[in-house]
Motif scaffolding. Structure first.
Motif, PDB file in Angstrom:
ATOM      1  N   UNK A  95       1.547  -0.836   0.070  1.00 12.98           N
ATOM      2  CA  UNK A  95      -0.003   0.185  -0.558  1.00 12.98           C
ATOM      3  C   UNK A  95       0.476   1.630   0.134  1.00 12.98           C
ATOM      4  N   UNK A  96       0.551   1.858  -1.170  1.00 15.06           N
ATOM      5  CA  UNK A  96       1.234   3.094  -0.989  1.00 15.06           C
ATOM      6  C   UNK A  96       0.331   4.695  -1.305  1.00 15.06           C
ATOM      7  N   UNK A  97       0.991   5.792  -0.494  1.00 15.89           N
ATOM      8  CA  UNK A  97      -0.084   6.997  -1.166  1.00 15.89           C
ATOM      9  C   UNK A  97       0.400   7.649  -1.622  1.00 15.89           C
ATOM     10  N   UNK A  98       1.704   7.231  -2.629  1.00 12.87           N
ATOM     11  CA  UNK A  98       2.561   8.076  -4.063  1.00 12.87           C
ATOM     12  C   UNK A  98       3.118   7.096  -4.543  1.00 12.87           C
ATOM     13  N   UNK A  99       3.371   6.813  -5.911  1.00  7.64           N
ATOM     14  CA  UNK A  99       3.428   6.214  -6.507  1.00  7.64           C
ATOM     15  C   UNK A  99       3.317   7.179  -7.112  1.00  7.64           C
ATOM     16  N   UNK A 100       5.209   6.920  -7.859  1.00  4.34           N
ATOM     17  CA  UNK A 100       5.818   7.767  -8.878  1.00  4.34           C
ATOM     18  C   UNK A 100       7.040   6.907  -9.754  1.00  4.34           C
TER      19      UNK A 100
END
Length: 307
Positions: A95-100
């Motif tokens: 689970x991640x809040x931001x992913x780039x």
């Protein structure tokens, strides 16, 4: 949750393709018991280019499936990367809040923001991590994040779950020793027991840490209440050898150095909180001649702080 993409990492324009049926089938197994209607798993897939071998890699965004796959730590994301000889390896799952994904001089880099407890903070705090794709190892390698911080505090974040069957034999031996020592004290060794660590010896391979502040020797009462029974201990394994043994399990790893620096943290009543001084920290660096991690000068570390 924001998914940010560097244009250079998107699949080549005009390349119409579909994810391998085996990957789609695996994602279908994940979502088949979700609240109806369960739509085709293939819609969660997007092609990306991580390994630069001409074969599409795949990003699976479970946020598209709905809030059942999201929480205070963001939404579940997976990455499957193509490998020489065919097939794909699961390279990221969390689970991640931001992913780039972005391009860097030494290859593809994954930047994420995750639940604050992964940095030893609270859930409301941001925790930034960055990883570089290493094609030789077929996995993402920890590196300093976009803010330039290479210190990995809190539990060592694992880009993919590590099964016990994949532990080197020496890890199993160390785990058995700590478990037996705890049982002699009348307790049970519980918690986050084994982590795959960044390279601490400079041999280009991951090392292993057995024990952490999130594990311990615990005795449970009749009502299930847990009470600690002595120190849980810690072992660092490289290859088939123990390269460091400590009584205190609290630690961090700094990947801004090469090889990475292991940091043992000595907790006390006057350190560790948001408004307190930092704890005493002892850095350990690899000494090839000694064949072990050697302690440096203890220093007062930085205290925790909310962003």
């Amino acid at each position: 949750m924001k998914a940010l993409w560097a244009a250079a990492l998107l699949v080549l324009a005009g390349c119409a393709t579909a994810p391998p049926p085996s990957l789609v089938a695996g994602v279908h197994e994940d979502i088949k018991y979700d609240m109806p209607p369960v739509r085709p798993a293939v819609r969660l897939f997007a092609p990306v280019d991580i390994s630069h071998d001409g074969v599409p890699d795949w990003h699976v965004d479970y946020e598209r499936q709905g809030m059942a796959w999201c929480g205070t730590g963001g939404c579940t994301q997976k990455l499957f990367v193509s490998r020489p000889g065919g097939g794909h390896v699961l390279a990221f799952e969390e689970q991640v809040r931001q992913f780039a994904l972005r391009l860097a001089p030494d290859g593809a880099v994954l930047d994420i923001e995750i639940h604050g407890t992964n940095c030893g903070l609270s859930g409301v705090n941001a925790c930034h991590r960055s990883f570089r794709w290493d094609d030789a190892q077929g996995r993402f390698i920890e590196q300093p994040n976009r803010q330039g911080d290479g210190r990995l505090a809190g539990p060592l974040f694992q880009t993919v779950p590590v099964a016990g069957a994949d532990y080197p034999p020496a890890v199993g031996v160390a785990l058995s020793e700590l478990t037996a020592a705890c049982e002699r004290l009348g307790g049970k060794y519980e918690g986050a027991l084994v982590s795959r660590s960044p390279d601490l010896t400079g041999d280009g391979r991951p090392d292993w840490i057995v024990g952490s502040e999130y594990s311990g020797c615990i005795r449970r009462g009749p009502d299930g209440e847990a009470a600690p029974v002595g120190e849980s201990g810690l072992r660092i394994i490289s290859g088939d050898a123990v390269i460091l043994s400590l009584d205190g399990p609290v630690h961090a790893v700094d990947v801004a150095t090469a090889p990475a620096t292991f940091i043992s943290v000595t907790t006390a009543e006057d350190c560790g909180g948001y408004d307190q001084e930092g704890c005493m920290e002892t850095p350990y660096r690899w000494d090839a001649a000694a064949g072990r991690l050697v302690a440096g000068t203890p220093v007062r570390g930085r205290s925790l702080w909310p962003e």
